[in-house]
Scaffold this motif. Structure first.
Motif, PDB file in Angstrom:
ATOM      1  N   THR A  49       0.839  -1.195   0.000  1.00  0.00           N
ATOM      2  CA  THR A  49       0.000   0.000   0.000  1.00  0.00           C
ATOM      3  C   THR A  49       0.874   1.245   0.000  1.00  0.00           C
ATOM      4  O   THR A  49       0.641   2.187  -0.768  1.00  0.00           O
ATOM      5  N   LEU A  50       1.891   1.247   0.844  1.00  0.00           N
ATOM      6  CA  LEU A  50       2.810   2.382   0.898  1.00  0.00           C
ATOM      7  C   LEU A  50       3.635   2.488  -0.386  1.00  0.00           C
ATOM      8  O   LEU A  50       3.966   3.597  -0.818  1.00  0.00           O
ATOM      9  N   THR A  51       3.930   1.348  -0.996  1.00  0.00           N
ATOM     10  CA  THR A  51       4.648   1.361  -2.264  1.00  0.00           C
ATOM     11  C   THR A  51       3.804   2.002  -3.355  1.00  0.00           C
ATOM     12  O   THR A  51       4.298   2.804  -4.164  1.00  0.00           O
ATOM     13  N   CYS A  52       2.516   1.658  -3.395  1.00  0.00           N
ATOM     14  CA  CYS A  52       1.613   2.262  -4.379  1.00  0.00           C
ATOM     15  C   CYS A  52       1.481   3.764  -4.160  1.00  0.00           C
ATOM     16  O   CYS A  52       1.301   4.523  -5.118  1.00  0.00           O
ATOM     17  N   ASN A  53       1.564   4.211  -2.911  1.00  0.00           N
ATOM     18  CA  ASN A  53       1.526   5.645  -2.635  1.00  0.00           C
ATOM     19  C   ASN A  53       2.750   6.367  -3.186  1.00  0.00           C
ATOM     20  O   ASN A  53       2.742   7.590  -3.330  1.00  0.00           O
ATOM     21  N   LEU A  84      -1.042  11.589  12.098  1.00  0.00           N
ATOM     22  CA  LEU A  84      -1.458  10.398  12.845  1.00  0.00           C
ATOM     23  C   LEU A  84      -0.540   9.210  12.597  1.00  0.00           C
ATOM     24  O   LEU A  84      -0.542   8.252  13.375  1.00  0.00           O
ATOM     25  N   VAL A  85       0.207   9.249  11.505  1.00  0.00           N
ATOM     26  CA  VAL A  85       1.171   8.195  11.182  1.00  0.00           C
ATOM     27  C   VAL A  85       2.490   8.854  10.798  1.00  0.00           C
ATOM     28  O   VAL A  85       2.498   9.991  10.299  1.00  0.00           O
ATOM     29  N   PRO A  86       3.593   8.162  11.008  1.00  0.00           N
ATOM     30  CA  PRO A  86       4.900   8.767  10.708  1.00  0.00           C
ATOM     31  C   PRO A  86       5.238   8.812   9.223  1.00  0.00           C
ATOM     32  O   PRO A  86       6.130   9.552   8.821  1.00  0.00           O
ATOM     33  N   CYS A  87       4.554   8.006   8.427  1.00  0.00           N
ATOM     34  CA  CYS A  87       4.861   7.984   6.993  1.00  0.00           C
ATOM     35  C   CYS A  87       3.653   7.470   6.224  1.00  0.00           C
ATOM     36  O   CYS A  87       2.777   6.803   6.782  1.00  0.00           O
ATOM     37  N   ILE A  93      10.103   5.192   4.526  1.00  0.00           N
ATOM     38  CA  ILE A  93      10.692   4.158   5.389  1.00  0.00           C
ATOM     39  C   ILE A  93      12.133   3.898   4.975  1.00  0.00           C
ATOM     40  O   ILE A  93      13.024   3.776   5.820  1.00  0.00           O
ATOM     41  N   GLN A  94      12.358   3.812   3.671  1.00  0.00           N
ATOM     42  CA  GLN A  94      13.707   3.534   3.169  1.00  0.00           C
ATOM     43  C   GLN A  94      14.692   4.627   3.547  1.00  0.00           C
ATOM     44  O   GLN A  94      15.873   4.352   3.798  1.00  0.00           O
TER      45      GLN A  94
END
Length: 213
Positions: A49-53, A84-87, A93-94
Motif C-alpha cells: 500500500t505504501l509502495t503504491c503511494n 497520525l502516522v509517521p509515513c 521508510i527507506q
C-alpha cells in the motif's frame, strides 16, 4: 406517525450503541495485540500500500487486492497530513535512519482503518435492507447481527482483502437497491463502479453477482 418516529429513534439509538460497542471492543482487542502479531498478510499488503503511494506498482497480489491498496492508501495519505502516522510512502521508510522504528505505528494505523471499513460495511448493508425488504426493522436486525459477528470483529485486527471486498459488495448492493426505486443511469454507474472495486479487490466475489436479483 409519532409511534413510528419513536421506533425509528429507538432503532437508531440501538444502532449507534452497537456501533460504539463494536469500535470500543475492536480498539480494546487491538490494544492487546503486538504490532507484529499478524505479519503473514498484514506486512505485504501494508507495505505494498505504501509502495503504491509512491506511484509504483505493487509486488504482491492477493487476488489481486487492488482495492486494498487504493483504499488504505488514501487513509495513510490523509493520516500523514493529520500527523497520525509517521509515513505514508515506502520511500519514507527507506530513507529513515532506523526503518524498524516506524513499523510499530504503521501496523496499528492499518488496523484502525479496518475498524472504519467494518463500520462502513455494516452501514451500507443496513441502508440497503429497507429497500429490498420494505421494512426498516430488518435493517436494524442486519446491523445488529453484523456488529455482533465475531468474524467481522476479528477482521478488525487484520488488514485483509476479504474485509475490503465486503465494503465493495455492500456499496454495490446499496446501489442496486436504489436502482429498484430510482431507475437512473447514476445508480447503474454506481453499482458498476462498486462491483469493479470489489472485483479488483478479490476476484472470488464474481459468483455472488450471478445470483443477485
Amino acid at each position: 406517525m409519532p409511534r413510528n418516529l419513536l421506533r425509528l429513534g429507538l432503532a437508531g439509538a440501538l444502532g449507534l450503541c452497537l456501533t460504539a460497542s463494536f469500535v470500543a471492543k475492536s480498539v480494546g482487542l487491538n490494544a492487546r495485540e503486538c504490532w507484529f502479531s499478524n505479519l503473514d498478510q498484514d506486512a505485504p499488503l501494508l507495505l505494498n500500500t505504501l509502495t503504491c503511494n509512491d506511484g509504483q506498482s505493487p509486488t504482491y497480489f492477493d487476488h489481486p487486492a487492488q482495492g486494498v491498496y487504493a483504499l488504505y492508501g488514501v487513509f495513510f495519505r490523509v493520516a500523514k497530513q493529520l500527523h497520525l502516522v509517521p509515513c505514508s510512502r515506502f520511500s519514507e521508510i527507506q530513507r529513515h535512519e532506523d526503518p524498524l522504528l516506524l513499523y510499530p505505528a504503521i501496523f496499528p494505523a492499518g488496523r484502525a482503518m479496518s475498524i472504519l471499513i467494518a463500520c462502513l460495511t455494516v452501514g451500507c448493508f443496513g441502508l440497503a435492507f429497507p429497500v429490498y425488504t420494505g421494512a426498516v426493522s430488518w435493517a436494524w436486525l442486519a446491523v445488529a447481527v453484523l456488529l455482533c459477528s465475531p468474524g467481522l470483529l476479528f477482521q478488525s485486527l487484520l488488514e485483509r482483502s476479504e474485509l475490503t471486498v465486503l465494503l465493495g459488495c455492500s456499496l454495490s448492493l446499496l446501489a442496486l437497491a436504489s436502482f429498484k426505486e430510482n431507475r437512473s443511469a447514476i445508480t447503474v454507474l454506481a453499482a458498476a463502479l462498486a462491483f469493479g472495486f470489489a472485483y479488483g479487490t478479490k476476484i472470488h466475489v464474481l459468483p455472488l453477482y450471478l445470483v443477485l436479483p
